[in-house]
Enzyme design. Structure first.
Site, PDB file in Angstrom:
ATOM      1  N   GLY A 175      -6.392  -1.813   2.370  1.00 37.41           N
ATOM      2  CA  GLY A 175      -6.528  -0.415   2.773  1.00 37.41           C
ATOM      3  C   GLY A 175      -7.881   0.145   2.369  1.00 37.41           C
ATOM      4  O   GLY A 175      -8.485   0.928   3.100  1.00 37.41           O
ATOM      5  N   THR A 176      -8.362  -0.289   1.223  1.00 32.78           N
ATOM      6  CA  THR A 176      -9.659   0.189   0.741  1.00 32.78           C
ATOM      7  C   THR A 176     -10.769  -0.200   1.717  1.00 32.78           C
ATOM      8  O   THR A 176     -11.639   0.609   2.042  1.00 32.78           O
ATOM      9  CB  THR A 176      -9.929  -0.406  -0.662  1.00 32.78           C
ATOM     10  OG1 THR A 176      -8.844  -0.034  -1.519  1.00 32.78           O
ATOM     11  CG2 THR A 176     -11.238   0.089  -1.238  1.00 32.78           C
ATOM     12  N   ASN A 190      -0.021   9.376  -2.040  1.00 37.42           N
ATOM     13  CA  ASN A 190       0.627   8.258  -2.728  1.00 37.42           C
ATOM     14  C   ASN A 190       1.395   8.692  -3.969  1.00 37.42           C
ATOM     15  O   ASN A 190       2.336   8.038  -4.375  1.00 37.42           O
ATOM     16  CB  ASN A 190      -0.399   7.175  -3.102  1.00 37.42           C
ATOM     17  CG  ASN A 190      -1.674   7.725  -3.663  1.00 37.42           C
ATOM     18  OD1 ASN A 190      -2.313   8.584  -3.054  1.00 37.42           O
ATOM     19  ND2 ASN A 190      -2.059   7.244  -4.829  1.00 37.42           N
ATOM     20  N   GLN A 247       0.038   5.163   3.028  1.00 34.88           N
ATOM     21  CA  GLN A 247       1.396   5.423   2.538  1.00 34.88           C
ATOM     22  C   GLN A 247       2.335   5.908   3.645  1.00 34.88           C
ATOM     23  O   GLN A 247       3.545   5.952   3.436  1.00 34.88           O
ATOM     24  CB  GLN A 247       1.372   6.476   1.418  1.00 34.88           C
ATOM     25  CG  GLN A 247       0.712   6.004   0.144  1.00 34.88           C
ATOM     26  CD  GLN A 247       1.504   4.925  -0.596  1.00 34.88           C
ATOM     27  OE1 GLN A 247       2.680   4.672  -0.307  1.00 34.88           O
ATOM     28  NE2 GLN A 247       0.856   4.262  -1.543  1.00 34.88           N
ATOM     29  N   SER A 288      -2.120  -0.458   5.232  1.00 36.92           N
ATOM     30  CA  SER A 288      -2.222  -1.627   4.361  1.00 36.92           C
ATOM     31  C   SER A 288      -0.894  -2.359   4.300  1.00 36.92           C
ATOM     32  O   SER A 288       0.161  -1.740   4.099  1.00 36.92           O
ATOM     33  CB  SER A 288      -2.640  -1.178   2.956  1.00 36.92           C
ATOM     34  OG  SER A 288      -2.766  -2.295   2.108  1.00 36.92           O
ATOM     35  N   GLY A 289      -0.957  -3.692   4.449  1.00 38.82           N
ATOM     36  CA  GLY A 289       0.252  -4.507   4.553  1.00 38.82           C
ATOM     37  C   GLY A 289       1.184  -4.416   3.354  1.00 38.82           C
ATOM     38  O   GLY A 289       2.399  -4.353   3.509  1.00 38.82           O
ATOM     39  N   THR A 335     -13.627 -15.131   8.616  1.00 37.04           N
ATOM     40  CA  THR A 335     -12.520 -15.886   9.221  1.00 37.04           C
ATOM     41  C   THR A 335     -11.196 -15.188   8.934  1.00 37.04           C
ATOM     42  O   THR A 335     -10.936 -14.758   7.811  1.00 37.04           O
ATOM     43  CB  THR A 335     -12.510 -17.330   8.666  1.00 37.04           C
ATOM     44  OG1 THR A 335     -13.771 -17.905   8.967  1.00 37.04           O
ATOM     45  CG2 THR A 335     -11.394 -18.160   9.293  1.00 37.04           C
ATOM     46  N   CYS A 369      -3.297   2.750  -9.478  1.00 41.93           N
ATOM     47  CA  CYS A 369      -4.718   2.423  -9.626  1.00 41.93           C
ATOM     48  C   CYS A 369      -5.356   3.130 -10.811  1.00 41.93           C
ATOM     49  O   CYS A 369      -6.383   2.703 -11.303  1.00 41.93           O
ATOM     50  CB  CYS A 369      -5.477   2.776  -8.353  1.00 41.93           C
ATOM     51  SG  CYS A 369      -4.772   1.978  -6.933  1.00 41.93           S
TER      52      CYS A 369
END
Ligand code: PLP
Length: 384
Positions: A69-70, A148, A176, A196-197, A234, A322
């Site tokens: 996400g960053t 978040n 989020q 973000s996964g 890749t 974080c």
């Protein structure tokens, strides 16, 4: 273990793991290779692109896979700034994730001007203030969709419309929000959106950036021609395949699972507010994610509470993961006007579709007694 920290990260869904494993084993071809062994992985990456696009209701060509996400957040801002080097102003809010805040601070040190929008005591944004903040030289406005820490939802539809009417690019950090609320990009004037996964039951280290097809884009990672020349490197094929599956599952679960998760959260929260003296919800109770509860508990040291709950097998958070480890009170709660004491006495619980009623029942036996224990320990220390 009872895991109530799903805004920090989520468990990988077993169905997600299953689809990704072959790409860590026999399907290791490079998607850029010309032979069919490589083309098979390229096809899997494109299927994942379609799955993510279906969740957001956008065109698959508008999805770029990234590493986190960053990276998506940084890429969107950098792309916007590069479009017109004369525009040296950006607008964001005081409650963003560090992926935006630290980047904006770094830009400020390099000569950009940043307008930091305030929030009110419920974590809500003033759209008039947004409108006033946008100037001719504003390159981009970046506002998070869901916070978040508190789960507070910003009025992204209205904010995007304001930016469009003023001719300013609009980015939303929806890390989020995606998978937790319905998002329909086909109807929204948004230029960039980050997800973000690992917040939606895919592994860590894979994410995506939506770039509206009419928005001019400048790559951030410059290298090979991957992602239609928009992001060199890749492809992390196994994780991309996983993100696609996670997006599909999130879409299928959205309505039913999120109302179940919301009911779990509401029962948990109401019970604590009723049973623990001087406990209050931080932030707006309605305009927020269905899975997040941020509670202020008077006289509590949230760091100490985390340790005691950890001993009892409960994972939750004080502020965002974080910044955990630092004793600084949460910048989000401070921006909402809360005192440092209230911020330091706040805990975040965040749920997912893997949480159960039984976990809520058990935690409701453990948490109030742990709070009382910590309060009496603190009283003992103060009296000594
Ligand atoms: N934005 C928000 C709102 C987040 O909550 C997070 C992660 O906690 C990020 C961005 C960063 O995402 P990632 O950990 O994938 O870099």
């Amino acid at each position: 273990m009872i895991y109530f920290d799903n805004n920090a990260t989520t468990q990988v869904d077993p169905a997600v793991l299953e689809v990704m494993l072959p790409f860590l084993q026999e399907q290791y071809g490079n998607p850029s290779s010309a032979y069919s062994f490589g083309k098979r992985t390229a096809k899997a990456v494109n299927t994942a692109r379609e799955q993510v696009a279906a969740l957001l209701r956008c065109d698959p060509a508008e999805i770029i896979f990234t590493s986190c996400g960053t990276e998506s957040d940084n890429t969107a801002i950098q792309s916007a700034l590069l479009l017109d080097p004369d525009r040296k102003h950006l607008v964001t809010s005081k409650v963003e994730h560090s992926a935006i805040i630290k980047h904006a601070e770094a830009l400020a040190r390099r000569g950009y001007e940043v307008t930091w929008l305030d929030v009110d005591s419920e974590g809500m944004l003033d759209l008039n203030a947004l409108e006033r903040a946008i100037r001719e030289e504003t390159a981009v406005v970046s506002l998070m969709w869901a916070n978040n820490e508190t789960g507070a939802l910003f009025p992204i539809e209205e904010a995007a419309a304001i930016c469009r009417s003023k001719g300013t690019l609009f980015h939303t950090d929806a890390v989020q929000a995606v998978g937790k609320i319905d998002i329909n990009l086909s109807k929204l004037p948004i230029n960039f959106l980050s997800l973000s996964g690992h917040k939606l039951h895919a592994p860590k280290g894979v994410a995506a950036l939506y770039v509206n097809r009419k928005t001019r884009f400048n790559p951030y990672l410059i290298g090979g021609g991957q992602e239609s020349k928009r992001r060199g490197g890749t492809e992390n094929t196994a994780s991309i395949v996983a993100l696609g599956k996670a997006a599909e599952l999130a879409g299928a679960a959205l309505r039913e699972e999120n109302s179940r998760v919301k009911a779990l959260r509401d029962r948990f929260e109401q019970s604590l507010v009723d049973s623990v003296s001087c406990a209050q919800v931080n932030g707006h109770r309605e305009y927020r994610l269905p899975n997040t509860s941020n509670l202020a508990i008077e006289g509590l040291d949230s760091e100490g509470m985390l340790l005691l709950l950890d001993q009892r097998g409960i994972c939750c958070s004080a502020g965002s993961a974080c910044t955990a480890g630092s004793l600084e009170p949460s910048h989000v709660l401070k921006a909402m006007g809360y005192s440092s004491d209230r911020a330091r006495g706040s805990l975040r619980f965040s749920f997912s579709r893997f949480n159960t009623e039984a976990e809520v029942d058990l935690s409701l036996q453990i948490i109030p007694t742990t709070i009382e224990r910590l309060r009496s320990l603190t009283r003992g220390v103060l009296a000594a």
